[in-house]
Design a protein around this motif. Structure first.
Motif: not given
Length: 1385
Positions: A1239, A1280-1281, A1229-1230, A1277, A1241, A1274, A1269, A1221
């Motif tokens: 880094k 999403e998690v 973020n995008s 993100r 993913d 963030l 996050l 993180v």
């Protein structure tokens, strides 16, 4: 060969030396002076004369530039006879002294007008040596002192000049005139100084003589041991050097220890010789005892050792003295006295300083000037002498062997004495004022080669040198009763310089391997300033047949000297060599001389031919019984070879003249080929002269494009030495050295080195291949000479293959000429056997195939095979037609061999053209041949291409694309190629690779090529582990292999061969340090840096994952069947990588997964610098299973793990997620995340997978990731998690705290607090206000979050928490507060 006088040195500034020594007594020459010299020497000399007087050494530029003739003009008077002259045995120092003055001349090298370096003696020091009033120099010698360094080879370290004075003093000086030591040994004048140095005994029975310096006085003889003198002189020189460097005074050295003998019973003594220690035999001992003691005299058990001294003078004429060893101890009383006087003077000087007694110093100075005490001599009576009342001896000269001595007297006689017997054995008269010297000549090694006693030590010959100045003649006499072997007319004012000693400080140990560079006898001519030495051949001491043999050997030496000289014209060389060869008597030596003449490169062919003709005629005239058979055979055979050489040369020169008219067309054709690169159209223009060349145009047109590309790559310019050029002419000596005539008259070619073999082939056949020489005439000449066609064929193929570049420039001519030569050689007798079995292969054509198979010149080999194939087919057909029935089996067998050979050569040509493509890395291209490919085994071709792929740095995806293009149908591929109008080098290289793969469809199948490329890259990575890219590319190649069986085997071999050792080292290192190690530790233990180790661990994870996937897929896919092309089925060698991979055993899947888990942990720890001991995260079973063979079944961990280990694993994974993180914080973020590095993913999903394997609750990891996050800001993100989190209540409680921290920062801790925020705090419920104040916003890594994002987070909280949750109301209050803040803003 006779005696000779050789000048080896020349003196400079002789006039300056003479003028300095005779300043008070100018010598006026009797003859008229040269006006030029008078003008040059008439300057004012007051300045430099005063410099001489002060002991300085001014540089005289005008004197140094004066020529020798100008210097020596007017020196006809014998001024040198009035001087004391001494030359060092090494000829590097000359001392000339007179009265109190002395001049030292040292050796220097200078270049004369002709450019040659010559040694000269120039003035290095001059001055006054006498210090006592009225004393003069009476004797001087120069003693070179040996170096004590281990690297010394016999040259002296420095030279000491010993000078004796009339006052009795003996002083020792350096080459620069610095006084080292002075001692008064006797109060009479010093008459003569002599030295004896160590000589290696030639025979076991000879007594080893010790070094010694002897000083003769009128009635006494002083001897100083050489070893103690050597050590004292070295110590004095070192002390003087240290004092000069420090600027302090020199401490006077202690006196020398010596022996002094009082020589009695002789009226006058003028010279002496110290013979050395001798031991009498028992009979002589008894005889002397009886004579001296009478009949009843007692005899000692062992004869005593005695030192023998021989003196000359008068009454008697010669005296023999014997001093028994041990009868006189060295005189050391004055040494003790000197030490005591120093102590006393030091004590009194100190006391005088205390008591004030230091005012009167005159008494001390007077005491110091007093002469030291002189010890009395030990009396030594004369044993016997040679009485002659009227004869007075003048000098004695001891021979080097210490057995003979020459004595001169005032009657003009020279007497030879036998010192062992004490008698005169020979006398010469008519030599008044004679000067003597000795010369010992060693037998040369070549003189004893043909002697029965060749194994015995070499003999020595002794010669007496007599210089008679009255007659101006120098004579050489053989000892003891030999004749005069040489006489030279020299000047009447010369000086014969004979030292009689060598280097001091040498012993039997230090002299091992030394080569003492000393001159025994030198003649100094003061008129010319030349120093000459006498050269005497050893054979002059012999007689009869021995002398003839030795004379022949010296004639051989004379011939060698003539041949080495480069200034001799051919006519003189021919006459001299002819006379020497005819003068030599012994056949063996004559043969040796003839061989040296034939091997000399400076002798022309015509000269050799004339000499051999003359020698051959002389040998024919001699009687058969007196003649050695081998010599006429050698002469006739070499004459035959010389004529063959001349015939070939004449054919080439005649053809060159005829070919001049055709050069214009040939140059235009060659220029066109070099400019356009179009090669194969010229191949099609062959106009065959014979039917056997029919059809070759089609074959050449088929390989024409590849030949064109091959010629482009090989025609690039390169650097080479001119002497290595194949166009350089072949010397006749090289031709003769490679040819040998047999007894039956045939000529056999001797194969030496490849360079010499190729040079001979160029000489014989290159003119024929180029069309400059008549082919049939050359072949007829070689056939008549008797050279076998097999050797001629080997030479022809050698030159054809070596000069591949030239043959490709003019292929039309060279192919036609090669065919003509092959046919001509095939038709020679003995080429193709008449009784050849049709069922077997012809050895003649098999020789051509073998040469082409072994050659690395692919294009030349292919052209030769095509031509030979046609010639063989025509030959076999003609043989079959000549018989009653055709033999189809023989034709099929022979031609089938040629078909296979041509097919293989075409494949090799395409492959070699690919390997010649220039590499970005540089370096030489790899070479291949049929032989190397067959010896490389079934994977030899793929191995060559894989090395080429590595050198080209071709990406795996690009290679896959090229290999896929060969599967496209021909029409589609043609359309695709036509669409590329501008085809670059990369596309042409790809096309070439596709052509190679098509010619090797099995050996270069995609899986086979990817397997070899993978192995090549991992091998290169293992050589340099810092190049992590190589390992990564190897893994990429491994992924592209379609067969899981090959993939599994290669992965297993990579792991066990290259990976596991470094992998275990990395694991143990991290376990030891408990964190990601530093660069230094990584290099020490793992062999690579920290960054490279991180990349290495990433590749390990990928490799183990590939291994697991391949192991799972092997059950679904059958193992592939590997095969090779039909033409290459005869490969013998190691198995290919793919074959080895298929032979590997299956792996244990859980063990591979276990290692993959560890590799992932290590990679994560290195990527995010997490503190962890990776092996401590496993129990004992897990630790024991690590680093085992993957094919074995190990006991793996099972069941529930210890909660402590689980918590440690959970803590590690949480830290990894935190590190990820923090790493992606910089990315928006995008924006998409990279696929590699910290880094990437895939790190969260990896942690979740690891959590499952490590028995860690994945929901804890997800909740931690969501919190981290949000903590980092963030939010997108995190949302999403958040969808994957199961326990929303716990997550809501965690996020509620984080929301409170954000709001607390905005309301309480922000520097820009607004009035609205303060009013909001006042309206908030007390419970919420207290809760917000209790929050710590410092825990937030990104506190500056926009309020809409915080509002969205609070909304999520309200939705996430159930209404009956304890903190649900608190979440509603937070939502209201955030909405108010947003509304106010």
């Amino acid at each position: 060969m006779s005696c000779s006088l050789l000048e080896f040195c020349r003196l400079q500034e002789l006039r300056t030396v003479r003028d300095f020594l005779f300043q008070s007594q100018k010598i006026e020459p009797a003859e008229n002076k040269n006006p030029t010299a008078d003008n040059e020497l008439s300057w004012d000399t007051s300045d430099w004369e005063s410099a001489w007087d002060n002991g300085e050494n001014p540089e005289e530029n005008s004197t140094s530039t004066t020529t020798v003739e100008e210097e020596t003009t007017g020196q006809g008077e014998p001024w040198l006879q009035d001087c004391v002259v001494s030359l060092s045995p090494c000829s590097d120092l000359l001392v000339v002294a007179r009265d109190q003055k002395a001049v030292f001349l040292s050796a220097k090298w200078r270049t004369d007008d002709s450019g040659r370096e010559a040694m000269t003696l120039a003035v290095s020091w001059s001055g006054i040596l006498g210090t006592e009033e009225g004393e003069c120099i009476s004797s001087a010698i120069s003693i070179p002192l040996a170096s004590q360094k281990r690297s010394s080879t016999g040259r002296p370290d420095w030279t000491c000049v010993v000078v004796g004075f009339t006052s009795g003093y003996v002083r020792f000086y350096t080459e620069s005139g610095v006084l080292l030591l002075a001692q008064l040994l006797h109060e009479d004048p010093v008459l003569r100084l002599k030295c004896r140095t160590y000589e290696i005994p030639r025979h076991p029975g000879v007594t080893e003589q010790h070094e010694e310096l002897s000083i003769l006085y009128p009635a006494a003889l002083v001897t100083i041991d050489g070893f103690s003198l050597f050590q004292s002189l070295r110590a004095c020189r070192n002390q003087v050097a240290r004092a000069a460097a420090a600027g302090s005074d020199v401490v006077p050295p202690p006196p020398l220890a010596y022996k002094k003998w009082g020589l009695q019973e002789m009226d006058t003594i003028v010279d002496h010789s110290s013979v050395g220690v001798m031991t009498l035999c028992v009979f002589d001992q008894m005889k002397n005892a009886s004579i001296l003691g009478g009949f009843h005299a007692s005899v000692k058990g062992s004869p005593p050792a005695m030192s023998q001294y021989v003196t000359v003078g008068a009454g008697p004429y010669t005296g023999f003295y014997y001093a028994v060893e041990g009868s006189s101890q060295p005189l050391l009383s004055h040494v003790a006295l000197a030490v005591a006087s120093k102590l006393t003077s030091a004590l009194f000087s100190a006391a005088s300083g205390w008591l004030g007694w230091n005012k009167n110093k005159n008494e001390e100075e007077v005491a110091q000037k007093q002469k030291p005490k002189v010890e009395a001599a030990t009396p030594l009576g004369i044993r016997f002498g040679l009485p002659d009342s009227r004869r007075h001896g003048e000098s004695i000269c001891l021979s080097p062997c210490n057995t003979l001595a020459g004595v001169t007297d005032d009657f003009g006689r020279v007497t030879l004495l036998d010192l062992a017997r004490g008698i005169a054995i020979r006398m010469w008269k008519g030599y008044r004022d004679a000067q003597l010297g000795w010369l010992q000549v060693q037998e040369e090694r070549g003189d004893r080669e043909h002697s029965p006693s060749a194994t015995l030590p070499r003999r020595h010959a002794l010669f007496l040198i007599i210089y008679a100045p009255r007659r101006g003649i120098l004579e050489v006499w053989a000892m003891q009763r030999g004749p005069r072997v040489g006489a030279f007319t020299v000047g009447k004012h010369c000086r014969l310089l004979y030292a009689g000693y060598r280097l001091m400080g040498v012993n039997s140990v230090t002299s091992q391997g030394w080569q003492l560079h000393t001159q025994q006898v030198c003649l100094l001519d003061p008129i010319t300033g030349a120093l000459r030495t006498v050269n005497i051949p050893f054979h002059l001491a012999l007689s009869d047949k021995k002398s003839e043999r030795a004379k022949d050997m010296h004639l051989v030496k004379k011939l060698s000297a003539i041949l080495k000289s480069r200034d001799v014209d051919p006519e003189t060389l021919e006459n001299e060599a002819k006379s020497v060869l005819l003068e030599i008597k012994h056949p063996a030596i004559k043969k040796q001389a003839l061989e040296s003449l034939l091997s000399n490169r400076n002798t022309p062919v015509s000269c050799l031919t004339n000499i051999l003709c003359a020698l051959n005629d002389t040998l024919k005239e001699q009687a058969a019984d007196e003649l050695d058979v081998s010599l006429p055979q050698l002469c006739s055979s070499q004459l035959k070879l010389l004529r063959l050489y001349s015939d070939i040369q004449q054919l080439q020169s005649a053809a060159d003249t005829q070919a001049c008219s055709d050069n214009v067309h040939k140059k235009a054709e060659a220029q066109h080929v070099s400019q356009t690169g179009v090669l194969y159209p010229y191949l099609l223009n062959i106009s065959p002269q014979q039917d056997s060349l029919d059809g070759i145009e089609d074959e050449l047109s088929r390989v024409g494009p590849v030949l064109q590309r091959y010629a482009q790559f090989t025609s690039k310019p390169s650097v080479s030495f001119a002497q290595d050029s194949p166009d350089s002419p072949l010397p006749v000596q090289a031709f003769l050295s490679q040819m040998e005539c047999t007894e039956d008259g045939e000529v056999k070619v001797i194969r030496r080195s490849e360079a010499e073999w190729s040079q001979l082939g160029n000489f014989l056949f290159w003119g024929c291949l180029c069309g400059r020489s008549p082919l049939h005439k050359v072949c007829d000449t070689l056939q008549q000479a008797g050279i076998s066609p097999q050797q001629l064929l080997c030479l022809l193929l050698s030159v054809w293959l070596q000069r591949e570049k030239e043959t490709l420039q003019k292929p039309a001519e060279t192919v036609r000429h090669l065919h003509t030569l092959l046919v001509a050689l095939s038709n020679m007798k003995g080429a193709v056997e008449e009784s050849w079995d049709p069922q077997s292969v012809s050895p003649w054509w098999q020789q051509i195939r073998s040469t082409c198979i072994q050659s690395h010149n692919a294009a030349a080999s292919l052209l030769a095979a095509l031509v030979a194939h046609r010639a063989a087919k025509a030959s076999i057909t003609s043989r079959a037609d000549s018989k009653l029935q055709s033999e189809w089996e023989a034709v099929s067998l022979e031609l089938e061999q040629w078909v296979v050979c041509v097919r293989q050569l075409e494949d090799v040509l395409v492959l070699q053209t690919l390997l010649l493509v220039p590499s970005p890395q540089g370096g030489a291209a790899a070479q291949c041949s049929i032989k190397t490919l067959l010896e490389g085994g079934t994977g030899g071709i793929a191995d060559s291409v894989s090395k080429w792929v590595f050198r080209q740095s071709m990406e795996p995806e690009r290679l896959q694309e090229i290999l896929h293009s060969r599967e496209i149908p021909g029409e589609d591929q043609q359309e695709q190629m036509e669409g590329k109008k501008d085809e670059d080098d990369a596309d042409r290289t790809a096309e070439l690779l596709v052509a190679v793969c098509k010619r090797f469809p099995h050996s270069l199948s995609p899986d086979m090529l990817f397997a070899h490329c993978c192995w090549e890259y991992v091998v290169q990575w293992n050589k340099d582990p810092e190049e992590s890219r190589h390992l990564s590319v190897a893994v990429e190649h491994l992924k592209l292999i379609s067969s899981p069986h090959i993939q599994l085997g290669i992965s297993t071999m990579m792991w066990s061969t290259f990976i596991v050792k470094r992998f275990s080292a990395a694991a143990f290192l991290m376990e030891k340090v408990g964190k990601a190690p530093k660069d230094r530790l990584c290099r020490r233990d793992v062999g690579m840096g920290d960054k490279a180790m991180t990349f290495f661990l990433s590749c390990c994870v990928q490799l183990l994952q590939i291994l697991m996937e391949a192991d799972s897929a092997t059950e679904e896919v059958p193992a592939p069947e590997l095969s090779v092309e039909e033409a290459w089925t005869g490969a013998e060698g190691p198995a290919s990588i793919a074959e080895l991979a298929l032979e590997q055993r299956g792996v244990h899947y859980p063990l591979v997964q276990h290692h993959c888990l560890l590799a992932s942990l290590l990679h994560a720890a290195m990527s995010f610098s997490v503190k962890v001991k990776p092996l401590s995260l496993f129990d004992s079973k897990g630790k024991n299973a690590f680093f085992r063979d993957l094919t074995t079944i190990q006991l793996m961990p099972s069941g529930d793990m210890d909660p402590i280990l689980v918590s440690m694993r959970q803590e590690f994974l949480l830290r990894v997620l935190t590190g990820w993180v923090q790493a992606i914080d910089e990315a928006p973020n995008s924006s998409p995340l990279p696929s590699t590095g910290p880094k990437a993913d895939w790190w969260p999903s990896l942690c979740l997978e690891l959590g499952t394997l490590l028995q860690v609750n994945p929901d804890i990891l997800r909740r931690h990731l969501v919190c981290e996050l949000y903590n980092q800001g963030l939010d997108l993100r995190a949302e999403e998690v958040m969808l994957e989190v199961e326990d929303k209540d716990v997550l809501g409680s965690q996020l509620l705290v984080l929301t409170g921290q954000r709001l607390s920062y905005s309301l309480l801790h922000s520097q820009s607090q607004t009035q609205t925020a303060m009013e909001l705090l006042a309206r908030l419920p007390p419970t919420l206000c207290t809760w917000l104040k209790a929050m710590d916003p410092s825990e937030l890594r990104s506190p500056l979050i926009p309020l809409p994002q915080t509002s969205r987070l609070v909304s999520r909280l309200v939705e996430m928490l159930p209404e009956n949750h304890a903190q649900y109301s608190l979440a509603l209050h937070l939502l209201e507060a955030v909405d108010v803040l947003i509304t106010d803003d």
